[in-house]
Enzyme design. Structure first.
Site, PDB file in Angstrom:
ATOM      1  N   ARG A  58     -10.857  -1.426  10.138  1.00 52.53           N
ATOM      2  CA  ARG A  58     -10.281  -0.150  10.577  1.00 52.53           C
ATOM      3  C   ARG A  58     -10.712   0.129  12.020  1.00 52.53           C
ATOM      4  NH1 ARG A  58     -10.351   3.623   5.110  1.00 52.53           N
ATOM      5  NH2 ARG A  58     -12.044   2.332   4.366  1.00 52.53           N
ATOM      6  N   ARG A  65       0.728   9.653  14.106  1.00 49.88           N
ATOM      7  CA  ARG A  65       0.325  10.239  12.836  1.00 49.88           C
ATOM      8  C   ARG A  65      -0.513  11.479  13.102  1.00 49.88           C
ATOM      9  NH1 ARG A  65      -2.253   6.403   9.404  1.00 49.88           N
ATOM     10  NH2 ARG A  65      -0.392   5.169   9.141  1.00 49.88           N
ATOM     11  N   ASP A  82       3.158  -1.023  12.251  1.00 49.24           N
ATOM     12  CA  ASP A  82       2.052  -0.118  12.587  1.00 49.24           C
ATOM     13  C   ASP A  82       2.650   1.229  13.037  1.00 49.24           C
ATOM     14  OD1 ASP A  82      -1.104  -0.910  13.560  1.00 49.24           O
ATOM     15  OD2 ASP A  82      -0.273   0.992  14.279  1.00 49.24           O
ATOM     16  N   TYR A 139       0.832  -1.201   0.000  1.00 47.46           N
ATOM     17  CA  TYR A 139       0.000   0.000   0.000  1.00 47.46           C
ATOM     18  C   TYR A 139       0.874   1.262   0.000  1.00 47.46           C
ATOM     19  CZ  TYR A 139      -3.774   3.172   1.531  1.00 47.46           C
ATOM     20  OH  TYR A 139      -4.691   4.203   1.637  1.00 47.46           O
ATOM     21  N   ASP A 140       1.815   1.315   0.953  1.00 50.55           N
ATOM     22  CA  ASP A 140       2.633   2.527   1.126  1.00 50.55           C
ATOM     23  C   ASP A 140       3.461   2.814  -0.129  1.00 50.55           C
ATOM     24  OD1 ASP A 140       1.669   1.893   3.628  1.00 50.55           O
ATOM     25  OD2 ASP A 140       3.538   2.197   4.690  1.00 50.55           O
ATOM     26  N   GLU A 141       4.172   1.767  -0.596  1.00 44.46           N
ATOM     27  CA  GLU A 141       5.055   1.981  -1.751  1.00 44.46           C
ATOM     28  C   GLU A 141       4.241   2.132  -3.042  1.00 44.46           C
ATOM     29  OE1 GLU A 141       7.871   2.943  -1.261  1.00 44.46           O
ATOM     30  OE2 GLU A 141       9.077   1.703   0.061  1.00 44.46           O
ATOM     31  N   GLY A 142       3.105   1.424  -3.119  1.00 40.97           N
ATOM     32  CA  GLY A 142       2.225   1.600  -4.287  1.00 40.97           C
ATOM     33  C   GLY A 142       1.769   3.043  -4.399  1.00 40.97           C
TER      34      GLY A 142
HETATM   35  P1  NAD Z   1     -12.676   1.829   0.158  1.00 33.93           P
HETATM   36  O1  NAD Z   1     -12.007   0.509   0.217  1.00 33.93           O
HETATM   37  O2  NAD Z   1     -13.971   1.988   0.860  1.00 33.93           O
HETATM   38  O3  NAD Z   1     -12.887   2.290  -1.354  1.00 33.93           O
HETATM   39  C1  NAD Z   1     -12.005   1.958  -2.380  1.00 33.93           C
HETATM   40  C2  NAD Z   1     -12.824   1.555  -3.592  1.00 33.93           C
HETATM   41  O4  NAD Z   1     -11.932   1.209  -4.671  1.00 33.93           O
HETATM   42  C3  NAD Z   1     -13.682   0.313  -3.338  1.00 33.93           C
HETATM   43  O5  NAD Z   1     -15.006   0.556  -3.721  1.00 33.93           O
HETATM   44  C4  NAD Z   1     -13.025  -0.777  -4.173  1.00 33.93           C
HETATM   45  O6  NAD Z   1     -13.944  -1.759  -4.626  1.00 33.93           O
HETATM   46  C5  NAD Z   1     -12.423   0.033  -5.300  1.00 33.93           C
HETATM   47  N1  NAD Z   1     -11.299  -0.637  -5.973  1.00 33.93           N
HETATM   48  C6  NAD Z   1     -10.265  -1.279  -5.381  1.00 33.93           C
HETATM   49  N2  NAD Z   1      -9.437  -1.769  -6.321  1.00 33.93           N
HETATM   50  C7  NAD Z   1      -9.967  -1.410  -7.515  1.00 33.93           C
HETATM   51  C8  NAD Z   1      -9.583  -1.636  -8.860  1.00 33.93           C
HETATM   52  N3  NAD Z   1      -8.474  -2.343  -9.157  1.00 33.93           N
HETATM   53  N4  NAD Z   1     -10.362  -1.147  -9.852  1.00 33.93           N
HETATM   54  C9  NAD Z   1     -11.489  -0.468  -9.563  1.00 33.93           C
HETATM   55  N5  NAD Z   1     -11.912  -0.233  -8.318  1.00 33.93           N
HETATM   56  C10 NAD Z   1     -11.155  -0.702  -7.301  1.00 33.93           C
HETATM   57  O7  NAD Z   1     -11.621   2.897   0.691  1.00 33.93           O
HETATM   58  P2  NAD Z   1     -11.804   4.454   0.978  1.00 33.93           P
HETATM   59  O8  NAD Z   1     -11.583   4.674   2.417  1.00 33.93           O
HETATM   60  O9  NAD Z   1     -13.046   4.958   0.346  1.00 33.93           O
HETATM   61  O10 NAD Z   1     -10.526   5.042   0.220  1.00 33.93           O
HETATM   62  C11 NAD Z   1     -10.637   5.676  -1.043  1.00 33.93           C
HETATM   63  C12 NAD Z   1      -9.261   6.178  -1.472  1.00 33.93           C
HETATM   64  O11 NAD Z   1      -8.762   7.096  -0.487  1.00 33.93           O
HETATM   65  C13 NAD Z   1      -8.228   5.057  -1.582  1.00 33.93           C
HETATM   66  O12 NAD Z   1      -7.400   5.308  -2.692  1.00 33.93           O
HETATM   67  C14 NAD Z   1      -7.438   5.179  -0.303  1.00 33.93           C
HETATM   68  O13 NAD Z   1      -6.110   4.731  -0.462  1.00 33.93           O
HETATM   69  C15 NAD Z   1      -7.495   6.692  -0.032  1.00 33.93           C
HETATM   70  N6  NAD Z   1      -7.325   6.966   1.401  1.00 33.93           N
HETATM   71  C16 NAD Z   1      -8.343   6.746   2.281  1.00 33.93           C
HETATM   72  C17 NAD Z   1      -8.146   6.990   3.635  1.00 33.93           C
HETATM   73  C18 NAD Z   1      -9.231   6.792   4.648  1.00 33.93           C
HETATM   74  O14 NAD Z   1      -8.985   6.980   5.851  1.00 33.93           O
HETATM   75  N7  NAD Z   1     -10.455   6.453   4.296  1.00 33.93           N
HETATM   76  C19 NAD Z   1      -6.905   7.445   4.096  1.00 33.93           C
HETATM   77  C20 NAD Z   1      -5.882   7.634   3.161  1.00 33.93           C
HETATM   78  C21 NAD Z   1      -6.111   7.407   1.814  1.00 33.93           C
HETATM   79  N1  UDP Z   2      -6.309  -0.708  15.707  1.00 30.47           N
HETATM   80  C1  UDP Z   2      -6.650  -1.250  16.943  1.00 30.47           C
HETATM   81  N2  UDP Z   2      -7.704  -2.105  16.981  1.00 30.47           N
HETATM   82  C2  UDP Z   2      -8.443  -2.439  15.877  1.00 30.47           C
HETATM   83  C3  UDP Z   2      -8.066  -1.878  14.633  1.00 30.47           C
HETATM   84  C4  UDP Z   2      -6.994  -1.029  14.595  1.00 30.47           C
HETATM   85  O1  UDP Z   2      -6.039  -0.958  17.970  1.00 30.47           O
HETATM   86  O2  UDP Z   2      -9.400  -3.227  16.017  1.00 30.47           O
HETATM   87  C5  UDP Z   2      -5.179   0.240  15.664  1.00 30.47           C
HETATM   88  C6  UDP Z   2      -4.126  -0.078  14.619  1.00 30.47           C
HETATM   89  O3  UDP Z   2      -3.157  -0.974  15.142  1.00 30.47           O
HETATM   90  C7  UDP Z   2      -3.571   1.297  14.333  1.00 30.47           C
HETATM   91  C8  UDP Z   2      -4.761   2.245  14.515  1.00 30.47           C
HETATM   92  O4  UDP Z   2      -5.700   1.507  15.296  1.00 30.47           O
HETATM   93  O5  UDP Z   2      -2.574   1.623  15.265  1.00 30.47           O
HETATM   94  C9  UDP Z   2      -5.416   2.667  13.208  1.00 30.47           C
HETATM   95  O6  UDP Z   2      -5.690   1.495  12.449  1.00 30.47           O
HETATM   96  P1  UDP Z   2      -6.481   1.538  11.067  1.00 30.47           P
HETATM   97  O7  UDP Z   2      -6.413   0.147  10.509  1.00 30.47           O
HETATM   98  O8  UDP Z   2      -7.814   2.150  11.258  1.00 30.47           O
HETATM   99  O9  UDP Z   2      -5.659   2.559  10.158  1.00 30.47           O
HETATM  100  P2  UDP Z   2      -4.111   2.772   9.847  1.00 30.47           P
HETATM  101  O10 UDP Z   2      -3.287   1.827  10.657  1.00 30.47           O
HETATM  102  O11 UDP Z   2      -3.987   2.520   8.391  1.00 30.47           O
HETATM  103  O12 UDP Z   2      -3.875   4.176  10.247  1.00 30.47           O
END
Ligand code: NAD
Ligand code: UDP
Length: 331
Positions: free
Chosen positions: A195, A286, A282, A154-157
């Site tokens: 999450r 942040r 983890d 995810y991070d590097e992508g």
């Molecule tokens: P989500 O998983 O709810 O939505 C992502 C959507 O992308 C899904 O509907 C999934 O089916 C679709 N998808 C995945 N792979 C696909 C592919 N190969 N082709 C077409 N569709 C595809 O996640 P989200 O929280 O709505 O996140 C949306 C965007 O925001 C993502 O790019 C995510 O990396 C970015 N983002 C979200 C958060 C957050 O906290 N929600 C934080 C940082 C970045």
């Molecule tokens: N986390 C937790 N319990 C859970 C799910 C997540 O303590 O049931 C922690 C996780 O280890 C991280 C933080 O909550 O430190 C946020 O996790 P999340 O998966 O929501 O997002 P990200 O790690 O990508 O910020």
């Protein structure tokens, strides 16, 4: 036969439209403008048509099931590239596919923007900062990312996608934007995405143990979805905001343990807290520095954590009732 076509001002493509943020964005843009068309694209990996149910008959909305790792040929004016699983559980399910989605997906959507002259925004992430050595994180920080760990797909992508966005801008003059999204929450989050906000709320509502990973002292900063999307749209609309990534998030930083306590209080739950192993890599802290968003976009979050969590709790409460009702009806 003569075909009627709405005289739309522009056509907006949203990839990841059936996901949490994408579905809210489709609704926001259609509600805000009465003269745009929205095309939502999604492969339904982590998203659901259910999130778009109320738009399926909308005259200016169209849903296309498509995987962004394949090229897409459409005439559009703007692209919001959100397609990518976002929760650790989802993106670690098929890590190679996650990299393909970020990297091939970015190339395919950038090629589409290049062909059509469309403006394009990339949904990047605070994960590009990895486990940061500095806090709060500003856009000049290059990050501290493990390139070979379980979060790396995810991070590097996402880091590579940012590289592509800035190279298409320099090399082909594509009009790009990059938003770095910090943890965002709200209604329409997938109940099984693992999450922290969805897990804790569902556990609290069901009076099940709250699963805190590690000792709960790691921090996150949680932004309500409405605030996040307002920042995202302002970024897309600002012609001067394309030369830099922009952090969008809520700088109110709390520990995971504090989040558990707030959710327990708001739900009035009887749940106990269970401490479990901290997943590898983890991030320990942040918190966004949003100076740039304030200066460039006149943006800052408005919804405080308890208000946003209250709305999210209402959503999951109704979801549980709906699911239980369906189960009871089926028995
Ligand atoms: P989500 O998983 O709810 O939505 C992502 C959507 O992308 C899904 O509907 C999934 O089916 C679709 N998808 C995945 N792979 C696909 C592919 N190969 N082709 C077409 N569709 C595809 O996640 P989200 O929280 O709505 O996140 C949306 C965007 O925001 C993502 O790019 C995510 O990396 C970015 N983002 C979200 C958060 C957050 O906290 N929600 C934080 C940082 C970045
Ligand atoms: N986390 C937790 N319990 C859970 C799910 C997540 O303590 O049931 C922690 C996780 O280890 C991280 C933080 O909550 O430190 C946020 O996790 P999340 O998966 O929501 O997002 P990200 O790690 O990508 O910020």
């Amino acid at each position: 036969m003569k075909h009627f076509r709405f005289p739309s001002e522009k056509t907006v493509l949203i990839t990841g439209a059936a996901g949490f943020l994408g579905s809210h964005l489709c609704k926001k843009l259609l509600a805000k403008h009465d003269n745009i068309e929205v095309i939502g694209v999604d492969n339904l990996f982590s998203g659901s048509r259910f999130n778009l149910l109320e738009l399926m008959d909308h005259p200016r909305f169209e849903f296309i099931r498509h995987d962004v790792t394949e090229p897409l040929f459409l005439e559009v004016d703007e692209v919001y590239n959100l397609a990518c699983p976002a929760s650790p559980v989802h993106y670690q399910h098929d890590p190679v596919k996650t990299v393909r989605t970020s990297v091939h997906g970015a190339i395919n959507m950038l090629d589409l923007a290049k062909r059509t002259g469309a403006k394009i925004l990339q949904a990047s992430t605070s994960e590009v900062y990895g486990d940061p050595k500095t806090s709060p994180q500003n856009e000049a920080y290059w990050g501290n990312v493990n390139p070979i760990g379980i979060r790396s797909c995810y991070d590097e992508g996402k880091r590579c996608a940012e590289t592509l966005f800035f190279d298409y801008r320099r090399q082909y003059a594509v009009d790009t934007r990059v938003i770095r999204i910090f943890n965002t929450y709200g209604p329409n989050m997938h109940p099984d995405d693992g999450r922290v906000v969805s897990n804790f709320i569902l556990q609290a509502l069901k009076n099940e143990p709250i699963t805190v990973y590690g000792d709960g002292t790691q921090t996150r900063s949680f932004c309500y979805v409405d605030d996040l999307l307002e920042g995202m749209v302002r970024l897309m609309d600002n012609p001067d905001a394309g030369t830099t990534p922009v952090n969008i998030g809520n700088p109110h930083e709390i520990t995971v343990r504090e989040l558990a306590d707030i959710i327990l209080e708001l739900t009035g739950s009887r749940s106990k807290v269970d401490y479990m192993n901290l997943p590898s890599d983890d991030p320990l802290q942040r918190c966004p520095d949003i100076t740039k968003a304030k200066e460039l976009l006149a943006w800052q979050p408005k919804v405080d954590l308890k208000t946003g969590l209250g709305k999210t709790i209402d959503y999951f409460d109704k979801l549980i009732v709906a699911q239980t009702g369906v189960l009871e009806a089926a028995e």
